[in-house]
Design a protein around this motif. Structure first.
Motif, PDB file in Angstrom:
ATOM      1  N   ILE A  16     -29.841 -16.724 -27.102  1.00  0.00           N
ATOM      2  CA  ILE A  16     -31.255 -16.600 -26.733  1.00  0.00           C
ATOM      3  C   ILE A  16     -31.860 -15.309 -27.280  1.00  0.00           C
ATOM      4  O   ILE A  16     -33.051 -15.261 -27.616  1.00  0.00           O
ATOM      5  CB  ILE A  16     -31.468 -16.697 -25.205  1.00  0.00           C
ATOM      6  N   GLU A  17     -31.035 -14.265 -27.421  1.00  0.00           N
ATOM      7  CA  GLU A  17     -31.555 -13.030 -28.013  1.00  0.00           C
ATOM      8  C   GLU A  17     -31.909 -13.247 -29.475  1.00  0.00           C
ATOM      9  O   GLU A  17     -32.930 -12.753 -29.958  1.00  0.00           O
ATOM     10  CB  GLU A  17     -30.529 -11.910 -27.876  1.00  0.00           C
ATOM     11  N   LEU A  21     -35.596 -13.729 -27.360  1.00  0.00           N
ATOM     12  CA  LEU A  21     -35.637 -13.288 -25.975  1.00  0.00           C
ATOM     13  C   LEU A  21     -34.797 -12.007 -25.834  1.00  0.00           C
ATOM     14  O   LEU A  21     -33.753 -11.981 -25.198  1.00  0.00           O
ATOM     15  CB  LEU A  21     -35.126 -14.379 -25.034  1.00  0.00           C
ATOM     16  N   TYR A  23     -35.676  -9.461 -24.243  1.00  0.00           N
ATOM     17  CA  TYR A  23     -35.991  -8.829 -22.964  1.00  0.00           C
ATOM     18  C   TYR A  23     -35.358  -9.602 -21.809  1.00  0.00           C
ATOM     19  O   TYR A  23     -35.915  -9.702 -20.721  1.00  0.00           O
ATOM     20  CB  TYR A  23     -37.510  -8.752 -22.770  1.00  0.00           C
ATOM     21  N   ASN A  24     -34.161 -10.135 -22.049  1.00  0.00           N
ATOM     22  CA  ASN A  24     -33.522 -11.000 -21.058  1.00  0.00           C
ATOM     23  C   ASN A  24     -33.053 -10.244 -19.818  1.00  0.00           C
ATOM     24  O   ASN A  24     -33.081 -10.784 -18.718  1.00  0.00           O
ATOM     25  CB  ASN A  24     -32.333 -11.731 -21.687  1.00  0.00           C
ATOM     26  N   TYR A  36     -32.893 -12.640 -16.915  1.00  0.00           N
ATOM     27  CA  TYR A  36     -34.207 -13.221 -16.658  1.00  0.00           C
ATOM     28  C   TYR A  36     -34.182 -14.727 -16.934  1.00  0.00           C
ATOM     29  O   TYR A  36     -34.855 -15.510 -16.274  1.00  0.00           O
ATOM     30  CB  TYR A  36     -35.220 -12.491 -17.544  1.00  0.00           C
ATOM     31  N   TRP A  37     -33.405 -15.138 -17.925  1.00  0.00           N
ATOM     32  CA  TRP A  37     -33.268 -16.547 -18.295  1.00  0.00           C
ATOM     33  C   TRP A  37     -32.210 -17.197 -17.410  1.00  0.00           C
ATOM     34  O   TRP A  37     -31.102 -16.691 -17.271  1.00  0.00           O
ATOM     35  CB  TRP A  37     -32.881 -16.641 -19.758  1.00  0.00           C
ATOM     36  N   SER A 128     -44.563 -15.075 -21.642  1.00  0.00           N
ATOM     37  CA  SER A 128     -43.532 -16.104 -21.429  1.00  0.00           C
ATOM     38  C   SER A 128     -43.687 -17.231 -22.443  1.00  0.00           C
ATOM     39  O   SER A 128     -43.232 -18.355 -22.217  1.00  0.00           O
ATOM     40  CB  SER A 128     -43.510 -16.646 -19.995  1.00  0.00           C
ATOM     41  N   GLU A 131     -40.129 -17.877 -24.630  1.00  0.00           N
ATOM     42  CA  GLU A 131     -39.151 -18.655 -23.875  1.00  0.00           C
ATOM     43  C   GLU A 131     -39.614 -20.089 -23.658  1.00  0.00           C
ATOM     44  O   GLU A 131     -38.800 -21.022 -23.618  1.00  0.00           O
ATOM     45  CB  GLU A 131     -38.824 -17.978 -22.540  1.00  0.00           C
ATOM     46  N   VAL A 135     -37.193 -20.870 -26.866  1.00  0.00           N
ATOM     47  CA  VAL A 135     -35.864 -20.742 -26.272  1.00  0.00           C
ATOM     48  C   VAL A 135     -35.492 -21.970 -25.451  1.00  0.00           C
ATOM     49  O   VAL A 135     -34.377 -22.492 -25.569  1.00  0.00           O
ATOM     50  CB  VAL A 135     -35.780 -19.452 -25.426  1.00  0.00           C
ATOM     51  N   GLU A 190     -41.147  -7.589 -24.759  1.00  0.00           N
ATOM     52  CA  GLU A 190     -41.774  -8.892 -24.542  1.00  0.00           C
ATOM     53  C   GLU A 190     -43.060  -9.033 -25.344  1.00  0.00           C
ATOM     54  O   GLU A 190     -43.283 -10.056 -26.011  1.00  0.00           O
ATOM     55  CB  GLU A 190     -42.053  -9.104 -23.056  1.00  0.00           C
ATOM     56  N   THR A 194     -43.659 -11.614 -28.443  1.00  0.00           N
ATOM     57  CA  THR A 194     -44.728 -12.610 -28.325  1.00  0.00           C
ATOM     58  C   THR A 194     -45.620 -12.567 -29.556  1.00  0.00           C
ATOM     59  O   THR A 194     -45.948 -13.610 -30.152  1.00  0.00           O
ATOM     60  CB  THR A 194     -45.568 -12.354 -27.063  1.00  0.00           C
TER      61      THR A 194
END
Length: 420
Positions: A16-17, A21, A23-24, A36-37, A128, A131, A135, A190, A194
């Motif tokens: 996911i990174e 993502l 900033y998980n 966070y995920w 968000s 994600e 993701v 984040e 984005t």
């Protein structure tokens, strides 16, 4: 609508990174960092339930358009919404001209049984997005869980840039370079990711994209135009920076003056999003649709805090929200009788408040405690485009709440039972 447990993928954190993502890991005071995920949990919907959510989202968007007309026709409403008087002419002008607008997110209450209800509209700077668009779609493809996912975000974003920027190109007779700006004040990564993802969608739409920080945008006092650090004039800028902050900055008056000039920079999201990005939209919607037999079902009674009718909500309980709050900041939930159910600190509130009938988030309990989802229904170019779910342990969704993927039509494997 069900909350189910799945199986975590091997190496999922690195995966996911790599998808953006970065900033998980979130930090809760007094606790170890946590993800966070949510990798091994998901919500499943039927196709009919997704159709319901999409239909409600489209109807809410149309209602917001009409609410904008209502607000712009009433100076007293604009005062109560704290729309700056020196910006109202450009708010009206951009509303009428319909400059490029790309996306927004409705946050909805829903338990899968009752009617979905609007909690608020993140119309200016919703995050968000990585994600939701990237993701969780990769998670769906890689795990094979569910037959589908409500997720047309990526394709719709590319198409939105193509349509909106081709209109810009037709008006200005040249192909724009799109600058995308995030504030260096965000240390989580984040905002940066984005903007980087949106820049990728701009490029796939066929336009050049340049990522900068808002702090790098310069004003030339000679021609009163905005430039990037390399001295290139900024044609179009997407700014992940709230309008109320931008107008309060030192260069706020210059931004307004630049918008007034037909040859000035095009700002995305446009300045008319001031009408939708503050909680004052909620009482305006209720004022317009309270007696509408259809739209009223999707709304919660809401009033400006100084409205005499605000006292009516003491009997039902209410949420007290600042006009310009974000990530649950300064929200307070009050039960009938006055007991405070939950409250969040923050920096907001000086601008004013609204109260909204209490609608406590549904609970999908598990062995680790309560789970309260908020359904983020995305709108791209004015149409419902997908779903992202934030889940919290408490009743207020904040910046520590989890992101949980979803599926459509998950089928239970033979000889197993539902996990949640």
């Amino acid at each position: 609508m069900r909350r189910l447990y799945g199986t975590a993928r091997l190496g999922w954190e690195a995966e996911i990174e790599s998808q953006g993502l970065v900033y998980n890991k979130t930090t809760v005071p007094g606790e170890d960092p946590r993800s966070y995920w949510r990798e091994d949990v998901f919500y499943d919907f039927t196709a009919d339930e997704v159709d319901t959510l999409a239909d409600v989202t489209d109807q809410l968007f149309a209602a917001c358009v009409e609410a904008g007309d209502v607000a712009l026709a009433d100076e007293r409403l604009l005062d109560r919404m704290r729309i700056p008087r020196d910006a109202r002419d450009v708010v009206r002008a951009t509303w009428d001209a319909e400059p490029p607008s790309v996306y927004g997110r409705f946050d909805l209450w829903w338990d899968g049984k009752d009617t979905p209800r609007l909690l608020e509209f993140n119309a200016d700077t919703p995050t968000s997005l990585v994600e939701a668009a990237v993701v969780q779609w990769a998670w769906h493809l890689e795990t094979g869980q569910g037959r589908d996912q409500w997720n047309q975000l990526d394709d719709r974003l590319v198409a939105a840039w193509q349509r909106n920027l081709s209109r810009w190109e037709g008006h200005h007779h040249r192909k724009p370079v799109v600058h995308l700006a995030w504030t260096a004040g965000d240390r989580s990564g984040e905002d940066w990711m984005t903007v980087a993802y949106l820049a990728d969608t701009v490029q796939r739409a066929g336009y050049e994209a340049v990522v900068i920080t808002t702090e790098e945008i310069g004003l030339d006092t000679g021609d009163a135009r905005f430039y990037d650090p390399k001295g290139n004039r900024i044609d179009v800028v997407f700014k992940l920076y709230p309008w109320e902050w931008l107008l309060a900055d030192e260069y706020g008056p210059s931004v307004i003056a630049d918008i007034r000039d037909p040859g000035g920079t095009t700002w995305i999201e446009p300045v008319w999003k001031l009408l939708w990005s503050n909680k004052g939209l909620l009482p305006v919607l209720w004022q317009r649709y309270e007696n509408d037999p259809v739209i009223s079902r999707y709304l919660l009674p809401a009033f400006f805090a100084d409205d005499p009718r605000a006292g009516e909500l003491a009997a039902t309980g209410y949420a007290r929200k600042p006009l310009f709050g974000r990530e649950g900041g300064n929200v307070e939930l009050v039960a009938p009788g006055g007991e405070v159910l939950a409250a969040q600190g923050g920096q907001y509130g000086a601008e004013g408040w609204i109260v909204q009938q209490l609608c406590a988030l549904p609970d999908f309990p598990g062995p680790d405690g309560p789970h309260h989802p908020v359904l983020g229904a995305w709108v791209v170019d004015g149409e419902a485009a997908g779903l992202g779910i934030r889940e919290s342990d408490g009743l207020i969704t904040d910046d520590l709440s989890f992101f949980v993927p979803h599926t459509i039509g998950y089928q239970r494997p033979p000889n197993t039972s539902w996990s949640a």
